[in-house]
Design an enzyme around this catalytic site. Structure first.
Site, short mmCIF file in Angstrom:
data_model
loop_
_atom_site.label_atom_id
_atom_site.label_comp_id
_atom_site.label_asym_id
_atom_site.label_seq_id
_atom_site.Cartn_x
_atom_site.Cartn_y
_atom_site.Cartn_z
N GLU A 157 0.82 -1.21 0.00
CA GLU A 157 0.00 0.00 0.00
C GLU A 157 0.86 1.26 0.00
OE1 GLU A 157 -3.06 0.38 -0.61
OE2 GLU A 157 -3.53 -1.76 -0.66
N CYS B 194 -12.49 0.37 -15.74
CA CYS B 194 -13.05 1.73 -15.65
C CYS B 194 -11.91 2.72 -15.42
CB CYS B 194 -14.07 1.79 -14.51
SG CYS B 194 -15.11 3.26 -14.53
N CYS C 65 -16.33 -0.16 -21.40
CA CYS C 65 -17.66 -0.51 -20.90
C CYS C 65 -18.10 -1.89 -21.37
CB CYS C 65 -18.67 0.54 -21.34
SG CYS C 65 -18.35 2.19 -20.64
N CYS D 136 -17.17 -4.23 -18.70
CA CYS D 136 -17.57 -3.88 -17.33
C CYS D 136 -18.78 -4.70 -16.89
CB CYS D 136 -17.92 -2.40 -17.26
SG CYS D 136 -18.43 -1.87 -15.60
N CYS E 252 -24.66 1.37 -14.75
CA CYS E 252 -23.80 2.53 -14.52
C CYS E 252 -24.55 3.83 -14.80
CB CYS E 252 -22.56 2.43 -15.42
SG CYS E 252 -21.48 3.88 -15.32
#
Length: 301
Positions: free
Chosen positions: A46, A202, A209, A212, A218
């Site tokens: 992270e 995305c 799309c 997706c 969406c």
């Protein structure tokens, strides 16, 4: 019940199953996602992944964990060694913050990364995002994990806008909490899945799309993909900036096992005013230590 219009937020439950299902099939096999990574591996990843692509992080991450498999191993080293091992990842203050967190984990928690969100947040160098990410990804807890990718997915899918605000808002946090699954394990999976969806599908410039799993729900797509209405989004520049000069100065210091003379630093950048400003900034940030004889080194304390 009326059908959802393009301006309404889709029900949270209608998003969970397709997004998590997509993640199960398409998630990248990354070392910090494997069980053997543990909480320390998740925390290291992270820190490294902030503003840095996975491809650049992978080799440094693996070398880092091979050298410092536990927080106490890093804490026992001088902070300058963390800066040296950081290499060219960029934003090297992250290395100092990670070293400081390792010291605190060793001193306060017996060398084990704490599992409680409040204890994670109390560690030096750890903000709300990192605390939530470690608690979620390492310990399977229920937290809203809002990185750039997740914020973009939520902005489009739920809020119907192309991009989120420049800085995370209270409204975004409220939305993220509202979208969380109730069960801890499923919420942690959702956090990872939405992050991966934003990274792979995305994306900021070339959303796909057709790939997706929630394109049909969406809000932004259903509204006809209205163009961004906020402040212009400017890409970060690097060439010729103080960041570039700082990076070149640090490279000289990383490559030397002994203190470096001023002349060796002067050689890396021709413009003296910018070079001096960059060096002063490195000293002020604790990344470089000036010595009484005019030489410089990575910090020992």
């Amino acid at each position: 019940m009326t059908a959802m219009t393009s301006t309404q937020t889709p029900p949270a439950a209608s998003l969970h199953t397709p997004v998590i299902g997509w993640f199960e099939q398409h998630a990248r096999d990354l070392p910090w996602r494997r069980p053997e990574a543990g909480a320390w591996g998740v925390m290291v990843s992270e820190f490294m992944l902030q503003q840095t692509p996975v491809s650049r992080v992978l080799p440094v991450y693996e070398q880092w964990l091979a050298r410092w498999p536990r927080p106490a191993d890093l804490a026992a080293e001088a902070p300058g060694e963390a800066v040296r091992a950081w290499g060219r990842l960029g934003y090297p203050r992250r290395a100092l913050r990670l070293h400081g967190a390792a010291q605190a984990i060793t001193e306060r928690h017996g060398g084990d990364v704490p599992s409680e969100h409040a204890q994670l947040l109390a560690l030096p160098g750890i903000g709300e995002y990192t605390a939530a990410a470690v608690a979620s990804f390492a310990y399977g807890q229920r937290h809203a994990v809002l990185d750039t990718n997740v914020r973009r997915v939520f902005a489009r899918a739920a809020s119907g806008v192309q991009y989120p605000p420049n800085a995370t808002t209270a409204a975004e946090r409220k939305l993220a909490r509202a979208l969380l699954p109730e069960e801890d394990e499923r919420a942690a999976r959702w956090a990872a899945a939405t992050m991966e969806l934003g990274a792979l599908v995305c994306t900021a410039r070339n959303e796909d799309c057709d790939r997706c799993p929630i394109a049909s729900r969406c809000a932004w797509r259903l509204a006809g993909k209205p163009a961004h209405q906020g402040p212009p989004r400017k890409g970060q520049t690097y060439a010729g900036t103080d960041r570039q000069v700082r990076g070149q100065l640090l490279a000289v210091l990383r490559d030397s096992v002994s203190p470096v003379a001023q002349a060796a630093l002067d050689a890396v950048w021709e413009e003296p005013v910018q070079r001096a400003r960059a060096l002063d900034g490195l000293v002020a940030d604790g990344l470089v230590e000036p010595l009484a004889d005019g030489r410089y080194r990575l910090p020992l304390t």
